[in-house]
Design a protein around this motif. Structure first.
Motif, PDB file in Angstrom:
ATOM      1  N   VAL A   1       0.857  -1.184   0.000  1.00 28.53           N
ATOM      2  CA  VAL A   1       0.000   0.000   0.000  1.00 28.53           C
ATOM      3  C   VAL A   1       0.897   1.240   0.000  1.00 28.53           C
ATOM      4  O   VAL A   1       1.940   1.274   0.658  1.00 28.53           O
ATOM      5  N   GLY A   2       0.505   2.220  -0.800  1.00 23.31           N
ATOM      6  CA  GLY A   2       1.208   3.503  -0.849  1.00 23.31           C
ATOM      7  C   GLY A   2       0.219   4.629  -0.622  1.00 23.31           C
ATOM      8  O   GLY A   2      -0.920   4.545  -1.087  1.00 23.31           O
ATOM      9  N   MET A   3       0.604   5.644   0.143  1.00 20.49           N
ATOM     10  CA  MET A   3      -0.312   6.755   0.456  1.00 20.49           C
ATOM     11  C   MET A   3       0.320   8.086   0.092  1.00 20.49           C
ATOM     12  O   MET A   3       1.505   8.302   0.370  1.00 20.49           O
ATOM     13  N   LEU A   4      -0.493   8.964  -0.488  1.00 18.86           N
ATOM     14  CA  LEU A   4      -0.063  10.335  -0.771  1.00 18.86           C
ATOM     15  C   LEU A   4      -0.797  11.255   0.198  1.00 18.86           C
ATOM     16  O   LEU A   4      -2.018  11.427   0.106  1.00 18.86           O
ATOM     17  N   LEU A   5      -0.062  11.806   1.157  1.00 19.20           N
ATOM     18  CA  LEU A   5      -0.673  12.669   2.173  1.00 19.20           C
ATOM     19  C   LEU A   5      -0.114  14.087   2.022  1.00 19.20           C
ATOM     20  O   LEU A   5       0.910  14.292   1.361  1.00 19.20           O
ATOM     21  N   ASP A   6      -0.780  15.052   2.648  1.00 20.94           N
ATOM     22  CA  ASP A   6      -0.246  16.414   2.600  1.00 20.94           C
ATOM     23  C   ASP A   6       1.163  16.457   3.185  1.00 20.94           C
ATOM     24  O   ASP A   6       2.019  17.230   2.757  1.00 20.94           O
ATOM     25  N   ALA A   7       1.394  15.594   4.178  1.00 22.58           N
ATOM     26  CA  ALA A   7       2.679  15.594   4.870  1.00 22.58           C
ATOM     27  C   ALA A   7       3.773  14.856   4.100  1.00 22.58           C
ATOM     28  O   ALA A   7       4.952  14.985   4.422  1.00 22.58           O
ATOM     29  N   GLY A   8       3.387  14.064   3.095  1.00 25.28           N
ATOM     30  CA  GLY A   8       4.382  13.312   2.339  1.00 25.28           C
ATOM     31  C   GLY A   8       3.828  11.978   1.859  1.00 25.28           C
ATOM     32  O   GLY A   8       2.635  11.854   1.570  1.00 25.28           O
ATOM     33  N   LEU A   9       4.689  10.965   1.837  1.00 27.99           N
ATOM     34  CA  LEU A   9       4.298   9.661   1.309  1.00 27.99           C
ATOM     35  C   LEU A   9       4.627   8.557   2.309  1.00 27.99           C
ATOM     36  O   LEU A   9       5.623   8.639   3.031  1.00 27.99           O
ATOM     37  N   VAL A  10       3.764   7.523   2.330  1.00 26.70           N
ATOM     38  CA  VAL A  10       4.011   6.341   3.153  1.00 26.70           C
ATOM     39  C   VAL A  10       3.937   5.120   2.249  1.00 26.70           C
ATOM     40  O   VAL A  10       3.043   5.024   1.396  1.00 26.70           O
ATOM     41  N   PHE A  11       4.851   4.185   2.430  1.00 25.38           N
ATOM     42  CA  PHE A  11       4.869   2.945   1.654  1.00 25.38           C
ATOM     43  C   PHE A  11       5.009   1.763   2.600  1.00 25.38           C
ATOM     44  O   PHE A  11       5.852   1.793   3.503  1.00 25.38           O
ATOM     45  N   LEU A  12       4.206   0.725   2.376  1.00 25.06           N
ATOM     46  CA  LEU A  12       4.355  -0.502   3.165  1.00 25.06           C
ATOM     47  C   LEU A  12       4.254  -1.707   2.243  1.00 25.06           C
ATOM     48  O   LEU A  12       3.352  -1.784   1.404  1.00 25.06           O
ATOM     49  N   SER A  13       5.168  -2.637   2.408  1.00 25.34           N
ATOM     50  CA  SER A  13       5.169  -3.843   1.575  1.00 25.34           C
ATOM     51  C   SER A  13       5.480  -5.056   2.427  1.00 25.34           C
ATOM     52  O   SER A  13       6.258  -4.976   3.373  1.00 25.34           O
ATOM     53  N   ASP A  14       4.863  -6.182   2.113  1.00 20.12           N
ATOM     54  CA  ASP A  14       5.290  -7.433   2.738  1.00 20.12           C
ATOM     55  C   ASP A  14       6.445  -7.980   1.909  1.00 20.12           C
ATOM     56  O   ASP A  14       6.925  -7.300   0.982  1.00 20.12           O
ATOM     57  N   SER A  15       6.892  -9.186   2.203  1.00 23.09           N
ATOM     58  CA  SER A  15       8.049  -9.695   1.461  1.00 23.09           C
ATOM     59  C   SER A  15       7.903 -11.167   1.125  1.00 23.09           C
ATOM     60  O   SER A  15       8.889 -11.844   0.900  1.00 23.09           O
ATOM     61  N   ARG A  16       6.673 -11.659   1.112  1.00 20.21           N
ATOM     62  CA  ARG A  16       6.506 -13.078   0.844  1.00 20.21           C
ATOM     63  C   ARG A  16       6.226 -13.310  -0.638  1.00 20.21           C
ATOM     64  O   ARG A  16       5.459 -12.571  -1.243  1.00 20.21           O
ATOM     65  N   THR A  17       6.841 -14.314  -1.215  1.00 22.98           N
ATOM     66  CA  THR A  17       6.468 -14.709  -2.573  1.00 22.98           C
ATOM     67  C   THR A  17       6.169 -16.191  -2.537  1.00 22.98           C
ATOM     68  O   THR A  17       6.701 -16.929  -1.719  1.00 22.98           O
ATOM     69  N   ASN A  18       5.299 -16.615  -3.406  1.00 23.23           N
ATOM     70  CA  ASN A  18       5.036 -18.045  -3.468  1.00 23.23           C
ATOM     71  C   ASN A  18       4.790 -18.508  -4.888  1.00 23.23           C
ATOM     72  O   ASN A  18       4.228 -17.802  -5.710  1.00 23.23           O
ATOM     73  N   ALA A  19       5.307 -19.682  -5.151  1.00 24.43           N
ATOM     74  CA  ALA A  19       4.985 -20.367  -6.399  1.00 24.43           C
ATOM     75  C   ALA A  19       4.395 -21.683  -5.937  1.00 24.43           C
ATOM     76  O   ALA A  19       5.086 -22.671  -5.781  1.00 24.43           O
ATOM     77  N   GLY A  20       3.101 -21.660  -5.657  1.00 23.94           N
ATOM     78  CA  GLY A  20       2.478 -22.808  -4.996  1.00 23.94           C
ATOM     79  C   GLY A  20       2.717 -22.712  -3.502  1.00 23.94           C
ATOM     80  O   GLY A  20       3.616 -22.007  -3.042  1.00 23.94           O
ATOM     81  N   VAL A  21       1.905 -23.421  -2.727  1.00 25.67           N
ATOM     82  CA  VAL A  21       2.012 -23.306  -1.278  1.00 25.67           C
ATOM     83  C   VAL A  21       3.258 -23.970  -0.710  1.00 25.67           C
ATOM     84  O   VAL A  21       3.609 -23.764   0.439  1.00 25.67           O
TER      85      VAL A  21
ATOM     86  N   ALA B   1      -2.674   9.226  -7.965  1.00 31.47           N
ATOM     87  CA  ALA B   1      -3.528   9.464  -6.795  1.00 31.47           C
ATOM     88  C   ALA B   1      -4.014  10.916  -6.788  1.00 31.47           C
ATOM     89  O   ALA B   1      -3.284  11.831  -7.180  1.00 31.47           O
ATOM     90  N   THR B   2      -5.257  11.096  -6.383  1.00 30.10           N
ATOM     91  CA  THR B   2      -5.883  12.422  -6.314  1.00 30.10           C
ATOM     92  C   THR B   2      -6.348  12.640  -4.878  1.00 30.10           C
ATOM     93  O   THR B   2      -6.348  11.708  -4.072  1.00 30.10           O
ATOM     94  N   PRO B   3      -6.780  13.861  -4.522  1.00 30.31           N
ATOM     95  CA  PRO B   3      -7.256  14.088  -3.155  1.00 30.31           C
ATOM     96  C   PRO B   3      -8.379  13.128  -2.748  1.00 30.31           C
ATOM     97  O   PRO B   3      -8.461  12.714  -1.593  1.00 30.31           O
ATOM     98  N   GLU B   4      -9.237  12.716  -3.697  1.00 27.07           N
ATOM     99  CA  GLU B   4     -10.349  11.826  -3.365  1.00 27.07           C
ATOM    100  C   GLU B   4      -9.852  10.422  -3.039  1.00 27.07           C
ATOM    101  O   GLU B   4     -10.457   9.705  -2.246  1.00 27.07           O
ATOM    102  N   THR B   5      -8.810   9.993  -3.711  1.00 31.44           N
ATOM    103  CA  THR B   5      -8.282   8.644  -3.505  1.00 31.44           C
ATOM    104  C   THR B   5      -6.795   8.764  -3.244  1.00 31.44           C
ATOM    105  O   THR B   5      -5.981   8.668  -4.147  1.00 31.44           O
ATOM    106  N   PRO B   6      -6.427   8.986  -1.973  1.00 34.43           N
ATOM    107  CA  PRO B   6      -5.031   9.286  -1.675  1.00 34.43           C
ATOM    108  C   PRO B   6      -4.158   8.042  -1.498  1.00 34.43           C
ATOM    109  O   PRO B   6      -3.033   8.176  -1.051  1.00 34.43           O
ATOM    110  N   TYR B   7      -4.679   6.845  -1.800  1.00 38.10           N
ATOM    111  CA  TYR B   7      -3.821   5.656  -1.634  1.00 38.10           C
ATOM    112  C   TYR B   7      -4.010   4.683  -2.782  1.00 38.10           C
ATOM    113  O   TYR B   7      -5.032   4.692  -3.461  1.00 38.10           O
TER     114      TYR B   7
END
Lengths: 245, 245
Positions: free
Chosen positions: B5-25, B139-145
């Motif tokens: 998820v990435g967010m565009l806020l008046d104060a700046g930007l926030v990014f969060l990512s997990d790190s799991r990948t899978n090719a089958g369980v 991203a626009t003010p209506e949809t900041p993420y």
């Protein structure tokens, strides 16, 4: 799209379904997706369907047809809910036999999933999720609910709240919160809603409420839950390493 | 699977990512999905990828290769974030040209989506979602993420809390709650997490935290959020017509 949830609790069963169907975003209609089969004192069963509406409606019609055909074990003559689920699965296979080939010609998948639950005679209440192939799984104490259709938005609250000891009233409340999260995020899920409960050993429908957008309790839930989430969010401290950001 | 998820806020930007990948369980690994492009005082950009890991890694490599090729407008020479996003889109198209045919032979879809945001020079911070075809939306003010990957479980809390006036710290907290809901419901999304922020006009990474399962703040969020939801749930009155059920 559709969102339905069914719960198997110690106190009985709860069912909630939306009523929106769509064939593209410009063809949206309201259809009931819940069917009640009830012979008070003997058996009570509820069926909800997601996927292709023509398929789930056809299943209900086949079940009704079987009612008057001697020699066929239908849901009215089943000795228990397992037999009744087999009968629903068989009805689904009958519809598949009739329609799947023609649907394929039109590149339409045979897409259907059903939640089916109830109580027959002296047996415990039971809850099943029946797949397009007519096979099914049954709810267990570890997983006391099934969802069909647009299930992801409304799953986190179910996972956190529902257990077998949840009361019917709390189950209904949780189902409505789960539905609220889904309606907010997916335009093709919408009111009116059908909310039903079956109380253990009553062998009849305990409550059946139709909820539209003016329904006071659902409106209260929609407002209060948003407020509660925002309040809970602000109660949790911000990350220390960013506090002055 | 992935959740970013990435967010565009008046104060700046926030990014969060997990790190799991899978090719089958049975083939699950940990890979960083976040790349930082930073020249402090001039520009700072963050790229996160979901979908086929080989594709998003190839995009990053192409972007690095372009760095030293004269005459190519890459992310290091772009005058603004729009031009930089065009460069990322072009890199994606280059990878498509090279790999898509071979992937098709193996019945593998060319599946990739990217979140790309940052700030260049005196321009405002901006946030983009780039599709497999190399086109993108902003991203626009209506949809900041923007979300990519397994987005549904974690969407309701974002919709209820995030607006442009949310602080970076609150944005990070909300992203972690959204990630928590996703991790609980989808086994193929998991820690460690990369949490980054860019403060408006700093033109460098403001904070970058790596969060594993022992991270005290994330553990606190996981516990407190569940408790808060259950508390909020019990605070809402049960439906009157079922109170004694």
């Amino acid at each position: 799209m559709t969102y339905c949830v069914g719960m198997l609790l110690d106190a009985g069963l709860v069912f909630l379904s939306d009523s929106r169907t769509n064939a593209g975003v410009d063809q949206i209609s309201t259809f009931r997706k819940v069917t009640i089969f009830e012979r008070p004192g003997d058996r009570v069963m509820v069926l909800m369907g997601a996927g292709n509406l023509a398929i789930s409606q056809a299943v209900v019609n086949v079940l009704h047809e079987h009612e008057n055909e001697p020699g066929i074990k239908g849901i009215w003559t089943s000795k228990n809910m397992f037999e009744a689920s087999l009968a629903v699965g068989e009805a689904l296979r009958e519809v598949h036999k009739r329609d799947a080939e023609a649907l394929k010609d039109h590149h339409i998948e045979f897409n259907a999933s059903l939640i089916f639950g109830g109580q027959i005679g002296g047996e415990e209440p039971r809850l099943f999720c029946i797949y397009a192939a007519g096979n099914f799984i049954e709810a267990t104490p570890e997983t006391p609910y099934f969802q069909i259709g647009e299930s992801k938005y409304g799953k986190p609250i179910l996972d956190r709240v529902i257990s077998r000891s949840t009361s019917l009233a709390q189950g209904a409340k949780c189902a409505l919160i789960s539905m609220d999260s889904t309606i907010r995020s997916n335009l093709s899920v919408g009111v009116p809603l059908d909310l039903l409960s079956i109380k253990r050993d009553e062998l009849k429908i305990h409550s059946h409420v139709n909820i539209d957008e003016n329904h006071a309790y659902f409106r209260m839930i929609r407002t209060r839950w948003s407020e509660s989430l925002r309040h809970a969010f602000h109660e949790i401290p911000d990350p220390e390493w960013m506090r002055r950001s």
